[in-house]
Design an enzyme around this catalytic site. Structure first.
Site, mmCIF file in Angstrom:
data_model
loop_
_atom_site.group_PDB
_atom_site.id
_atom_site.type_symbol
_atom_site.label_atom_id
_atom_site.label_comp_id
_atom_site.label_asym_id
_atom_site.label_seq_id
_atom_site.Cartn_x
_atom_site.Cartn_y
_atom_site.Cartn_z
ATOM 1 C CB SER A 38 -6.162 -5.433 1.179
ATOM 2 O OG SER A 38 -5.890 -4.077 0.876
ATOM 3 C CG ASP A 317 -2.558 -5.153 -6.394
ATOM 4 O OD1 ASP A 317 -2.199 -4.088 -5.861
ATOM 5 O OD2 ASP A 317 -3.196 -6.030 -5.765
ATOM 6 C CG HIS A 320 -2.706 -4.481 -2.333
ATOM 7 N ND1 HIS A 320 -3.706 -4.646 -3.273
ATOM 8 C CD2 HIS A 320 -3.312 -4.128 -1.174
ATOM 9 C CE1 HIS A 320 -4.884 -4.432 -2.693
ATOM 10 N NE2 HIS A 320 -4.659 -4.103 -1.426
#
Length: 350
Positions: A38, A317, A320
């Site tokens: 991600s 978040d 990340h």
């Protein structure tokens, strides 16, 4: 102690480093391929049946194209690298790209992806590292990209974090790796797989490869909450990833030694994560997310409030980074401040 401080000062120096050989004109490499999880994903998960996708607001609120599937408020690390390598546009996700795009570059990264096939299975669909390499092979063969051209392209890989976050340290009975392996044994297992995957990429033409290590996962808001008592970094989690990074750096040396034309480099994502470095770079909030994250979750809640001063936050978040943090990492890797033995800029010239 002195060596550690020196590395921290180099990270701070990265804040003011200009792109190397700024006077150069044109694209530095003919193509750029991106692999990973991600941290590098820019939309490959959007159509998957998975909880690991972020094609909704507030993700992308500082990105001109809005929520694209990037796990940040703006650009991610490969976006900044593409800019520094003078590409006219960002590298598109493999999903939905035209076959001809393989001549310029593709991003195969997928949120939740791991080195191990079953990593993050509880999240739903994801594209593992093994499958990403298969997708790359299909793409370059379909587009008939010449091998000599592929040898001149840039490859960046960021993989391994989910094997710890969504496997080894996953709470409950979904995975048994922590019961089965010590920290060192688990790192050995991951590196064995990694070696075989890198060999496949090498056979497919990869010569200029930047391999990103795992960061201090114990200092993410998610792991602070679940393994750090909600107070500070989870020391055991950080300790666990150290052998992986050491073995990955050794794997890079192994490829450079065994293959005369290989120019592999290791990007240290771990050492620079210190309070001193963060303060010097202007990050005031290092243990909390900028966006609203619901209890027990790690991604931003849709259309909920976000912090007013995003540039002061390390984390967007609960896992990340913010765009600003991504920019520093990319520039430091490009300039060679955290990349060994080659800077990414140098990979564009050798």
């Amino acid at each position: 102690m002195a060596e550690g401080m020196f590395k921290v000062l180099l990270w701070v120096f990265a804040a003011t480093v200009l792109a190397v050989a700024e006077g150069a004109r044109g694209q530095r490499v003919p193509c750029y391929f991106v692999f990973g999880d991600s941290v590098f994903d820019n939309g490959n998960n959007n159509a998957l049946n998975t909880s690991a996708k972020v094609n909704y607001s507030p993700y992308g609120m500082d990105f001109a194209r809005g929520p694209t599937g990037r796990f940040s408020n703006g650009r991610n690390i490969p976006d900044f690298i593409a800019e520094l390598m003078r590409f006219s546009d960002y590298i598109p996700p493999f999903t939905g790209a035209s076959p001809e795009q393989a001549h310029t570059g593709l991003n195969y990264a997928s949120g939740g992806a791991g080195i191990l096939e079953d990593t993050s299975y509880h999240l739903g669909g994801r594209i593992s590292f093994k499958t990403q390499i298969k997708n790359h092979r299909t793409a370059i063969m379909t587009a008939n990209v010449p091998l000599e051209k592929l040898k001149q392209c840039l490859y960046t890989i960021n993989i391994g974090s989910n094997d710890y976050l969504n496997n080894y340290f996953m709470q409950g009975d979904k995975y048994n790796t922590q019961r089965k392996y010590t920290y060192d044994q688990f790192a050995d297992s991951l590196i064995r797989h990694y070696r075989s995957f890198l060999k496949l990429l090498y056979v497919q033409g990869a010569r200029k490869v930047a391999v990103f290590g795992v960061s201090k996962l114990g200092c993410t808001p998610r792991m602070i909450a679940s393994h750090g008592g909600g107070m500070g970094c989870a020391a055991e989690v950080n300790k666990a990833v150290v052998p992986f990074n050491l073995k990955l750096k050794a794997l890079v040396r192994e490829f450079n030694t065994n293959f005369a034309d290989a120019k592999f480099t290791f990007v240290d994502m771990y050492t620079g994560q210190t309070p001193f470095a963060y303060a010097a770079l202007g990050f005031a909030v290092t243990k909390k997310s900028c966006c609203t994250v619901e209890s027990g979750e790690e991604l931003c809640a849709a259309d909920k409030p976000v912090c007013a001063f995003r540039d002061r936050y390390v984390y967007w978040d609960n896992v990340h980074s913010t765009e600003r943090a991504n920019r520093f990492v990319a520039k430091a890797a490009f300039a060679g401040i955290v990349a060994f033995p080659y800077s990414i800029a140098l990979l564009g010239r050798v």
